[in-house]
Enzyme design. Structure first.
Site, PDB file in Angstrom:
ATOM      1  N   LYS A 116       0.802  -1.214   0.000  1.00 46.04           N
ATOM      2  CA  LYS A 116       0.000   0.000   0.000  1.00 46.04           C
ATOM      3  C   LYS A 116       0.838   1.268   0.000  1.00 46.04           C
ATOM      4  O   LYS A 116       0.453   2.283  -0.580  1.00 46.04           O
ATOM      5  CB  LYS A 116      -0.952  -0.008   1.207  1.00 46.04           C
ATOM      6  CG  LYS A 116      -1.997  -1.120   1.165  1.00 46.04           C
ATOM      7  CD  LYS A 116      -2.910  -1.033   2.356  1.00 46.04           C
ATOM      8  CE  LYS A 116      -3.988  -2.100   2.342  1.00 46.04           C
ATOM      9  NZ  LYS A 116      -3.446  -3.447   2.548  1.00 46.04           N
ATOM     10  N   GLU A 200      -2.641   6.289   8.392  1.00 48.01           N
ATOM     11  CA  GLU A 200      -3.485   7.200   7.633  1.00 48.01           C
ATOM     12  C   GLU A 200      -4.355   8.023   8.568  1.00 48.01           C
ATOM     13  O   GLU A 200      -4.761   7.529   9.634  1.00 48.01           O
ATOM     14  CB  GLU A 200      -4.407   6.431   6.670  1.00 48.01           C
ATOM     15  CG  GLU A 200      -3.700   5.803   5.492  1.00 48.01           C
ATOM     16  CD  GLU A 200      -4.679   5.077   4.583  1.00 48.01           C
ATOM     17  OE1 GLU A 200      -5.860   4.932   4.979  1.00 48.01           O
ATOM     18  OE2 GLU A 200      -4.263   4.655   3.500  1.00 48.01           O
ATOM     19  N   HIS A 235     -13.795  -3.732   9.868  1.00 41.85           N
ATOM     20  CA  HIS A 235     -13.196  -3.275   8.619  1.00 41.85           C
ATOM     21  C   HIS A 235     -13.474  -4.223   7.458  1.00 41.85           C
ATOM     22  O   HIS A 235     -12.778  -4.178   6.443  1.00 41.85           O
ATOM     23  CB  HIS A 235     -11.683  -3.065   8.774  1.00 41.85           C
ATOM     24  CG  HIS A 235     -11.316  -2.133   9.880  1.00 41.85           C
ATOM     25  ND1 HIS A 235     -11.626  -0.796   9.872  1.00 41.85           N
ATOM     26  CD2 HIS A 235     -10.697  -2.359  11.067  1.00 41.85           C
ATOM     27  CE1 HIS A 235     -11.199  -0.228  10.982  1.00 41.85           C
ATOM     28  NE2 HIS A 235     -10.644  -1.155  11.728  1.00 41.85           N
ATOM     29  N   ARG A 297      -7.656  -8.085  -8.445  1.00 44.23           N
ATOM     30  CA  ARG A 297      -8.391  -9.343  -8.567  1.00 44.23           C
ATOM     31  C   ARG A 297      -9.876  -9.018  -8.672  1.00 44.23           C
ATOM     32  O   ARG A 297     -10.270  -7.862  -8.588  1.00 44.23           O
ATOM     33  CB  ARG A 297      -8.154 -10.214  -7.327  1.00 44.23           C
ATOM     34  CG  ARG A 297      -8.472  -9.476  -6.022  1.00 44.23           C
ATOM     35  CD  ARG A 297      -8.409 -10.364  -4.809  1.00 44.23           C
ATOM     36  NE  ARG A 297      -8.433  -9.635  -3.565  1.00 44.23           N
ATOM     37  CZ  ARG A 297      -9.511  -9.135  -2.975  1.00 44.23           C
ATOM     38  NH1 ARG A 297     -10.690  -9.272  -3.570  1.00 44.23           N
ATOM     39  NH2 ARG A 297      -9.443  -8.492  -1.822  1.00 44.23           N
TER      40      ARG A 297
END
Length: 662
Positions: A116, A200, A235, A297
């Site tokens: 990421k 983040e 999440h 994907r």
């Protein structure tokens, strides 16, 4: 087109790929572990190859075994599904090196988006907006704490590898950062083999909106519009919809163009999803959405895109992998209607969405007007080895209100017995006022968690029906007449018998009286309920309860009775008089394993004092970490496990004694 493909996965996605391949005349090869020898995907495939033990790292994560199975069966290509090896660049590379086709993006594209932090840097160069935060290489705890302080709380710690909510923790206070960082790194290491994280800024009112993209080997790339995936627990997504409520054409175009830029930046081929977080504190705005990650994907929630776009994304995958251009251009793609998908899991929402196991002794789906994607059938077992997804239910209608109503009806018609499922939670969520009004956000479930997940106590109607079942009234209505065996004591009064009902959170004593062949009265302490059994077949029938008719189905086993009454499921237990009973997990004097798993951390030693709510043991089970806590103050009297031990469900892990006990 390929003549034979191997599917390197299991469960509902394997079944999903098999069905499209069959329609296209392509033969399929399934792979299976010891735990999946009799699984649905094995039965549906044309061929199947055993690849090892139940543990995923010895079967579904074994690159060598899967490629060997493809070569042995002379498959031409491998479809990775999602999860497992689907975003593993080394696997894609190995597939191509073996002379096979990987039905997915190139290894270079997977690597570009696999971490990421690197992906965010790449997106910044491609002029795709990213969430503010720290995405660098520094991983020392003190350094990350300093970076977090500069960003400002709340923040989200995220594993840089993988997805699905693993290795992710929200942190609201500086004093919680260190423990949350340790847990996120530990979980990330276990799930992805990489404990590096990024930090983040956590948006306080965000929406999770993602864009389906597709590229081919001829330089074409398109987007197939957005999905709103804001309803999440731990999440992980629960209900998804397409299109996103409140989306304007201006914002749709901005997000779609940004997603296509992301795909083009890595020369993307095949199906992919670009995930954005949108700050909706002042509504949706084209200048307040940020790139989170790209999943290289097919996504679990792809059916809602298929429904509104009128395409088969698996067919697109197969055609693109075969070298064909995209079936449609951007101008040829349009949105038709509205779609929702709900994920039915074996889990207990009232216990923090704790995953559940068990045999699906009853599994019935709605017969029409919905799409069901399932990897299990009635009689199959939900094991602790893999994700506890039972099925996905997808609906499509001309507008959002009609689609949402259809979703609720479809969920109400589902029947699951033999394991705990999240059906009641999903039904409540589909009716939640903010969601129903088209205002979802990622904090919605947490804000309303008590109302959405609290264990529902049976109402008078359910209690009365259960009492009649326990008294043998249904058998009498079928003609067996067990009431006649009650003996001569009933000759001087009406036929009746006492019943004690046991359910989660309590019990109820009542008396059932037969008023006729199919008419009963059920007396509680302060009320009497009249029930008439109407026409039906077996235990599926209509009932009239105090003058109101309802639909009913009854599923009965030696251990209890499950009622499916007017779209609600009620479970009543039968006590084993020879069983003294176990205390609940983390309750009373003992900490009990809620399910089979691995003991990761033991935070206390024998003789240590502990306080109510203190973390005692961390387990890993069904791809998630479970922290078991003290139910009361006390002293650790004995430890029965150590770090690294495997434990069975209901095993006693730790015993407490009162602080003042000798």
């Amino acid at each position: 087109m390929f003549s034979k493909i191997l599917i390197a996965n299991r469960g509902e996605i394997a079944c999903r790929v098999i069905r499209t391949a069959r329609r296209l005349g392509i033969r399929t090869v399934a792979v299976y572990s010891d735990a999946d020898r009799d699984a649905l995907h094995v039965a549906l495939a044309d061929e199947a190859v055993h690849i090892g033990p139940a543990a995923a790292n010895e079967s579904y994560l074994s690159k060598e075994k899967i490629i060997a199975a493809a070569q042995r069966t002379q498959a031409e290509a491998i479809h990775p599904g999602y999860g497992f090896l689907s975003e593993n660049a080394d696997f894609a590379e190995a597939v191509e090196a073996a002379g096979l086709v990987f039905i997915g993006p190139s290894p270079a594209s997977i690597r570009a988006m696999g971490l990421k932090d690197a992906a965010k840097a790449l997106m910044e160069r491609a002029c795709v907006p990213v969430v503010p935060g720290y995405h660098g290489d520094g991983q020392e705890a003190g350094f990350l704490a300093d970076q977090t302080a500069a960003i400002g709380f709340p923040v989200l710690i995220k594993a840089r590898a993988g997805g699905g909510g693993k290795g992710m923790r929200r942190v609201d206070r500086p004093e919680d950062f260190e423990a949350s960082l340790e847990a996120a790194k530990r979980e990330a290491k276990s799930a992805f083999g990489d404990d590096a994280v990024l930090i983040e800024k956590y948006l306080t009112k965000p929406r999770h909106i993602e864009i389906q993209v597709f590229g081919d080997s001829h330089g074409n790339a398109v987007h197939l519009f957005e999905r709103d995936c804001s309803l999440q627990r731990r999440h992980q997504k629960v209900i998804e919809e397409a299109p996103a409520p409140g989306m304007t054409e201006e914002m749709r175009n901005a997000m779609g163009e940004a997603a296509v830029r992301a795909a083009r930046a890595i020369d993307y081929r095949g199906a992919g999803t670009v995930e954005f977080i949108a700050d909706v504190s002042d509504g949706l705005s084209p200048d307040r959405f940020f790139f989170m990650e790209m999943n290289t994907r097919l996504q679990v929630e792809h059916p809602v895109t298929e429904a509104i776009a009128g395409v088969d994304l698996v067919e697109w995958q197969l055609r693109v992998a075969n070298g064909e251009p995209l079936p449609k251009t951007q101008d040829e793609l349009t949105i038709n209607g509205w779609a929702f998908e709900a994920r039915i899991y074996a889990e207990d929402p009232s216990r923090g969405f704790l995953p559940a196991t068990g045999t699906l002794s009853r599994l019935r789906f709605p017969e029409s007007d919905v799409r069901i994607d399932a990897g299990v059938r009635e009689g199959d077992t939900i094991t602790p080895h893999y994700d506890p997804l039972i099925a996905k239910l997808t609906v499509h209608a001309p507008d959002r209100a009609a689609a949402l109503a259809k979703l609720t009806r479809g969920l109400e018609k589902m029947q699951v017995a033999g394991t705990t499922a999240n059906l009641d939670f999903l039904i409540r969520l589909s009716r939640q006022s903010d969601f129903a009004a088209g205002h979802p956000d990622t904090g919605l479930i947490d804000r309303d968690v008590e109302a959405l997940t609290s264990a529902r106590q049976p109402d008078d109607a359910a209690l009365a029906i259960a009492a009649i079942v326990e008294a043998g009234g249904f058998a009498e209505a079928a003609g067996n007449d067990p009431w006649l065996s009650l003996g001569p004591w009933q000759l001087w009064g009406e036929a009746s018998r006492p019943v004690t009902l046991h359910f989660a959170g309590g019990h109820q004593i009542c008396r059932v009286a037969a008023k006729g062949r199919s008419l009963f009265s059920v007396a509680f302490d302060d009320r009497i309920i009249l029930v008439r059994l109407l026409a039906g077949e077996g235990f599926a029938r209509h009932v009239e309860i105090d003058g109101r008719q309802s639909q009913l189905d009854v599923f009965e086993t030696s251990s209890g009775v499950t009622l499916f009454l007017d779209g609600q499921t009620h479970l009543f237990h039968r006590l084993d008089l020879l069983d003294g009973g176990e205390e609940e997990a983390s309750g009373g004097d003992r900490v009990i394993a809620p399910m089979p798993g691995l003991v990761k951390i033991v935070r206390v030693r024998e003789g240590d004092p502990v306080a109510k709510g203190q973390a005692l043991i961390v387990m890993e089970a069904m791809k998630m970490e479970l922290t078991l806590t003290a139910a009361r103050d006390g002293i650790v009297e004995s430890l029965h496990v150590g770090e690294g031990d495997q434990t069975s469900e209901s095993a006693v892990l730790l015993s407490l004694r009162p602080e003042d006990a000798a």
